[in-house]
Design a protein around this motif. Sequence first.
Motif, PDB file in Angstrom:
ATOM      1  N   ASP A 258       0.918  -1.304  -0.034  1.00 35.40           N
ATOM      2  CA  ASP A 258       0.266   0.014  -0.098  1.00 35.40           C
ATOM      3  C   ASP A 258       0.724   1.304  -0.059  1.00 35.40           C
ATOM      4  OD1 ASP A 258      -2.215  -1.567   0.145  1.00 35.40           O
ATOM      5  OD2 ASP A 258      -2.586  -1.428   2.063  1.00 35.40           O
ATOM      6  N   ALA A 259       2.077   1.441   0.602  1.00 35.79           N
ATOM      7  CA  ALA A 259       2.997   2.235   0.813  1.00 35.79           C
ATOM      8  C   ALA A 259       3.537   2.509  -0.630  1.00 35.79           C
ATOM      9  CB  ALA A 259       4.161   2.224   1.894  1.00 35.79           C
ATOM     10  N   PHE A 260       3.660   1.641  -1.292  1.00 40.20           N
ATOM     11  CA  PHE A 260       4.321   1.620  -2.559  1.00 40.20           C
ATOM     12  C   PHE A 260       3.379   2.208  -3.470  1.00 40.20           C
ATOM     13  CE2 PHE A 260       4.453  -0.480  -6.792  1.00 40.20           C
ATOM     14  CZ  PHE A 260       5.738  -0.172  -7.204  1.00 40.20           C
ATOM     15  N   CYS A 261       2.181   1.718  -3.585  1.00 35.93           N
ATOM     16  CA  CYS A 261       1.101   2.072  -4.600  1.00 35.93           C
ATOM     17  C   CYS A 261       0.851   3.571  -4.170  1.00 35.93           C
ATOM     18  CB  CYS A 261      -0.092   1.389  -4.529  1.00 35.93           C
ATOM     19  SG  CYS A 261      -0.186  -0.482  -5.046  1.00 35.93           S
ATOM     20  N   ARG A 262       0.560   3.774  -2.856  1.00 34.74           N
ATOM     21  CA  ARG A 262       0.423   5.429  -2.723  1.00 34.74           C
ATOM     22  C   ARG A 262       1.470   6.342  -2.778  1.00 34.74           C
ATOM     23  NH1 ARG A 262      -3.901   7.945  -2.294  1.00 34.74           N
ATOM     24  NH2 ARG A 262      -4.795   5.963  -1.565  1.00 34.74           N
ATOM     25  N   HIS A 263       2.655   5.887  -2.717  1.00 34.80           N
ATOM     26  CA  HIS A 263       3.937   6.826  -3.251  1.00 34.80           C
ATOM     27  C   HIS A 263       3.806   7.218  -4.660  1.00 34.80           C
ATOM     28  CE1 HIS A 263       7.898   8.273  -3.637  1.00 34.80           C
ATOM     29  NE2 HIS A 263       8.050   7.601  -4.585  1.00 34.80           N
ATOM     30  N   ILE A 264       3.426   5.931  -5.594  1.00 33.55           N
ATOM     31  CA  ILE A 264       3.323   6.381  -7.025  1.00 33.55           C
ATOM     32  C   ILE A 264       2.165   7.148  -7.529  1.00 33.55           C
ATOM     33  CG2 ILE A 264       2.753   4.975  -9.064  1.00 33.55           C
ATOM     34  CD1 ILE A 264       4.972   2.834  -8.375  1.00 33.55           C
ATOM     35  N   TRP A 265       0.957   6.857  -6.713  1.00 35.82           N
ATOM     36  CA  TRP A 265      -0.126   7.433  -7.066  1.00 35.82           C
ATOM     37  C   TRP A 265      -0.221   9.034  -6.566  1.00 35.82           C
ATOM     38  CZ3 TRP A 265      -3.520   3.535  -4.285  1.00 35.82           C
ATOM     39  CH2 TRP A 265      -3.805   2.335  -4.925  1.00 35.82           C
ATOM     40  N   ASP A 266       0.659   9.331  -5.588  1.00 32.62           N
ATOM     41  CA  ASP A 266       0.750  10.630  -5.005  1.00 32.62           C
ATOM     42  C   ASP A 266       1.903  11.398  -5.809  1.00 32.62           C
ATOM     43  OD1 ASP A 266      -1.440  10.311  -3.374  1.00 32.62           O
ATOM     44  OD2 ASP A 266      -0.007   9.983  -1.511  1.00 32.62           O
ATOM     45  N   THR A 267       3.034  10.693  -6.291  1.00 30.50           N
ATOM     46  CA  THR A 267       4.126  11.373  -6.492  1.00 30.50           C
ATOM     47  C   THR A 267       4.711  11.089  -7.976  1.00 30.50           C
ATOM     48  OG1 THR A 267       5.766   9.587  -5.728  1.00 30.50           O
ATOM     49  CG2 THR A 267       4.896  11.465  -3.738  1.00 30.50           C
ATOM     50  N   ALA A 268       4.134  10.234  -8.507  1.00 32.64           N
ATOM     51  CA  ALA A 268       4.698   9.828  -9.689  1.00 32.64           C
ATOM     52  C   ALA A 268       4.165  11.005 -10.704  1.00 32.64           C
ATOM     53  CB  ALA A 268       4.130   8.332 -10.220  1.00 32.64           C
ATOM     54  N   PRO A 269       5.172  11.529 -11.567  1.00 27.74           N
ATOM     55  CA  PRO A 269       4.825  12.950 -12.322  1.00 27.74           C
ATOM     56  C   PRO A 269       4.200  12.474 -13.632  1.00 27.74           C
ATOM     57  CG  PRO A 269       6.927  12.368 -12.705  1.00 27.74           C
ATOM     58  CD  PRO A 269       6.697  11.449 -11.514  1.00 27.74           C
ATOM     59  N   VAL A 270       3.749  13.529 -14.145  1.00 30.78           N
ATOM     60  CA  VAL A 270       2.860  13.521 -15.639  1.00 30.78           C
ATOM     61  C   VAL A 270       4.268  13.075 -16.436  1.00 30.78           C
ATOM     62  CG1 VAL A 270       1.868  14.682 -17.504  1.00 30.78           C
ATOM     63  CG2 VAL A 270       0.918  14.495 -15.433  1.00 30.78           C
ATOM     64  N   LYS A 271       4.065  12.295 -17.355  1.00 37.02           N
ATOM     65  CA  LYS A 271       5.226  12.208 -18.553  1.00 37.02           C
ATOM     66  C   LYS A 271       5.559  13.566 -19.169  1.00 37.02           C
ATOM     67  CE  LYS A 271       8.242  10.372 -21.287  1.00 37.02           C
ATOM     68  NZ  LYS A 271       9.535   9.898 -21.097  1.00 37.02           N
ATOM     69  N   ALA A 272       6.789  13.793 -19.350  1.00 33.76           N
ATOM     70  CA  ALA A 272       7.014  15.311 -19.821  1.00 33.76           C
ATOM     71  C   ALA A 272       8.074  15.025 -20.674  1.00 33.76           C
ATOM     72  CB  ALA A 272       7.138  16.422 -18.715  1.00 33.76           C
ATOM     73  N   LEU A 273       8.156  16.247 -21.578  1.00 35.74           N
ATOM     74  CA  LEU A 273       9.428  16.459 -22.349  1.00 35.74           C
ATOM     75  C   LEU A 273      10.306  17.571 -21.924  1.00 35.74           C
ATOM     76  CD1 LEU A 273       7.607  16.207 -25.882  1.00 35.74           C
ATOM     77  CD2 LEU A 273       8.962  14.405 -24.759  1.00 35.74           C
ATOM     78  N   PRO A 274      11.543  17.868 -22.090  1.00 37.56           N
ATOM     79  CA  PRO A 274      12.109  18.899 -21.647  1.00 37.56           C
ATOM     80  C   PRO A 274      11.289  20.336 -21.892  1.00 37.56           C
ATOM     81  CG  PRO A 274      13.668  17.555 -22.769  1.00 37.56           C
ATOM     82  CD  PRO A 274      12.478  16.958 -22.966  1.00 37.56           C
ATOM     83  N   GLY A 275      11.334  21.076 -20.934  1.00 40.27           N
ATOM     84  CA  GLY A 275      10.706  22.146 -20.840  1.00 40.27           C
ATOM     85  C   GLY A 275       9.227  22.050 -20.377  1.00 40.27           C
ATOM     86  N   ARG A 276       9.088  20.905 -19.471  1.00 33.75           N
ATOM     87  CA  ARG A 276       8.069  20.532 -18.639  1.00 33.75           C
ATOM     88  C   ARG A 276       6.717  20.434 -19.674  1.00 33.75           C
ATOM     89  NH1 ARG A 276       8.205  23.338 -13.014  1.00 33.75           N
ATOM     90  NH2 ARG A 276       9.220  24.874 -14.290  1.00 33.75           N
ATOM     91  N   VAL A 277       6.976  20.109 -20.997  1.00 34.68           N
ATOM     92  CA  VAL A 277       5.643  19.760 -21.951  1.00 34.68           C
ATOM     93  C   VAL A 277       5.156  18.700 -21.668  1.00 34.68           C
ATOM     94  CG1 VAL A 277       4.982  19.430 -24.359  1.00 34.68           C
ATOM     95  CG2 VAL A 277       6.995  20.901 -23.672  1.00 34.68           C
TER      96      VAL A 277
END
Length: 648
Positions: A258-277
Motif C-alpha cells: 500500500d505504501a508503494f502504491c500510495r507513493h506512486i499515485w501521489d508522487t509519480a509525475p506526468v510524463k513530460a518532455l524537456p521544458g515540462r511539456v
Amino acid sequence: MVQPLCLVLNGPNGELSLNPGALEVLRGIGQPVVVVAITGRYRTGKSFLLNRLAQQHTGFHLGHTVQAQTKGIWMWCLPHPCRANTTLVLLDTEGLGDPNKGDNSNDAWIFTLALLLSSTLVYNSSGTIDQQALETLGVVTALTERVRVRAGDSRDAVAADVVRFFPGFIWAVRDFVLELLVDGRRVNEDEYLEHVLRLWTGSSRVVQEHNKLRRSLRDFFPNRKCFVLPLPAEPKAMKHLEELKEGQLRPRFLQQADAFCRHIWDTAPVKALPGRVAVTGSMLASLAEKYVEAIGSSGVLCLESAVTALATAENTAAVAAAVAKYRQLMERELKLPTASQEELGDAHQRCERRALALFMARVFADKEQRYQLQLMSELEAAKEEFCRRNEAASEERCRAVLQELWRDVEQRLDRGEYAVPGGSRRFQEHLKELRENYHRRPGLGVKAAAVLEKFLQGHEVLVRALCAADQQLSELEKERVASEAVAAAAAEAMRAMEARQEEQRRSREEHQQQLEERLRHQLKVMLEEQERVIEHKMREQQALQQEGFEHEAEALGEQIRRLREEKEEMKKPSWRQRVLDGLSVAAKIFLPGLAQVVVSGAVVAVLSFLRVPLELQVLLQLGFQCLAKLLRELIRRQQEDKEKMKKP
C-alpha cells in the motif's frame, strides 16, 4: 481499457514492432499521462505489483511456473485514482535474463523503451540488492551506446545531458526477509539503496566493473527511492496468488504494498518532455513509433530528433485546433452583416486572443516561431473570409432595401412627374429622401455607401439627363449631385482601410504579447531544469569527494561549471529579443494589407515598402530561413519585371 493490451510486440528474431490496436487506444487519450513501467528479472512478480497499482486482482497475467509469461511490453490505461483529467498508463515489460531467449541486445532495447516511455521506472528484484540483481540491471551501462540526446553527441555528452529525459527510479525488493542494518546501524530503505550504490576505491578490473554500473545508476537517476516488500503469503499459496483475497495476504506485505502504491499515485509525475511539456496519450503513441522506428533502422535513438518529429505533428495540430476555435467563436459572436468594420474587428480581437492562448498552451519546440507565423497567417485568412461574408451579407441587404425604396421613384418616372420644368430638382429631392430612408434602415452593414454608389452609378445616365434638361440647376449643383455618392463611398472605403490597419496593429501586438509571456515562462522552466541538473551534479560531486574519488569529482566539477555558464547565458535577454524581432519582421508579411498586395501581384510596391534587402538580412540573421526564401523569390520576380520593362 477493461484489460491490458500488448503495445510492443517482440518477434521470434527479436524484431520489435507496435500493435496498431494499442496505438489507437493511446491516440484516443487527449489527457496528460502518468506512465509507470516495471522491469526486472523474469518471474519476480512484476505483474502482481502492477495489478495492485491498477486496483485490480487480475489484469496482467501472473503465471505460476518458471516459464516467463510477459512478452514484449504490455499496456493498461486507466483513470488516475488521485488526479482528475489524468490517465494512468501501466507498462509491464518482458522479464530480463530469460534463459530461453538468449538475446541480451533484445533485453536492452525492451528496457530502453520502457525507460524512455515512462515517467516513473520501477525495477523489481527479489531477495536482496545483491550483485546478481545489479548485474541484471547492467543494461543501464549500455544506454550511452544506444541513446543520444542530439545527433553526433559523444558518450560523455550523453551521460551529462540524458538525465533531462529520464524518469524517476524506484527499486522494489520483493520477498525481503532480512533486517535493514548497515554496519550494525538501523537504516531506512532509501539509505539501504544508497549504501549498495557506494563506489569502491581501487583501480583493478573488478573494482572498475563494480563502479561502472553504480556510477551509471547514480548519474542517470538522481531521483531514487527504494521499497522492500516481504513475501505476500505462505510459499504454498504463492502459485495461486491471483486467487488470494486481501485477508489471506500477510499484513506486513499489505502495509508495504500500500505504501508503494500510495507513493506512486501521489508522487509519480506526468510524463513530460524537456521544458515540462506534458505528454498526452496521443503524443506517447507518436514517441513509441519514433523510438521503435529508430531501433529498427539505425540502432541508435536520437531523443532530440524524436521530440522534433513529435513537435512537428503536435504543433501542426495546435494550429488547426486554434483556427477551428477561432472560427467557432466568430460564428457564435457575429451576426452578419455587422454595423461597421470596427465591430467585426473587435470580435476578431476577442476570438483571436482566445485562439492564440489555446495555441500557446499546446505549442512546443517552435524555435523559429514557424507555427505561430503559420497561425498568424491562417487566422488572418479566416478573418478575411469573415470580412468577405460580412460584405456579401451587407451587399445583399443593401440591394434589397434600395430595390424597395426605388419603386416609388420608378413609378413617378413612369408617370412623367420629372419631365417638367423643375422636375430635376424634384427628382433630386426624392433621391435625397431615398438616401435618407436608406441610411435609416437598420442592418445595412459595411457596404452601405459602396452599394449606394454603385446603385446611383447605374442610374447616372438618368440623373445627368434630367440635370442637363433642367435649366434651373446651376453647373455647380449639377457637379455636386453627380459626385455626392462617390465621395460618401470613398470616405467609407477610407474608414474601412483604417479599420483594417488598426486590426493589423492589434493582431501584431496580441501575438507579440502572448509570445513574450510564453518566452518568460519558458525561461523560468529552463532555469529551473538547469538548476535541478546542477544540484544533482553537486550532490554526486559531494558524494564522490566523501568516497575519496577526487579525480572523478574534479571532472564532475567541470560539468557543473559548464552548466552554470549555460544557465547565465539563458538569462541574457538577447535570444528572447531575437525571437520577438523575428516575429515583428515576419508579421509584415503575414498580416493583412501586405499579404494581399503580394498576392495581387504588386510586387515592386511591396518590396519598396519592406526595404527587402535589409529585411532579408535581418531574417537570415534571426534564422527565419523559410521567410527569407519567400523574400528571395519576391526579389527575383521584381528583377524579372524590371528586365521585362527594359525590353522594347
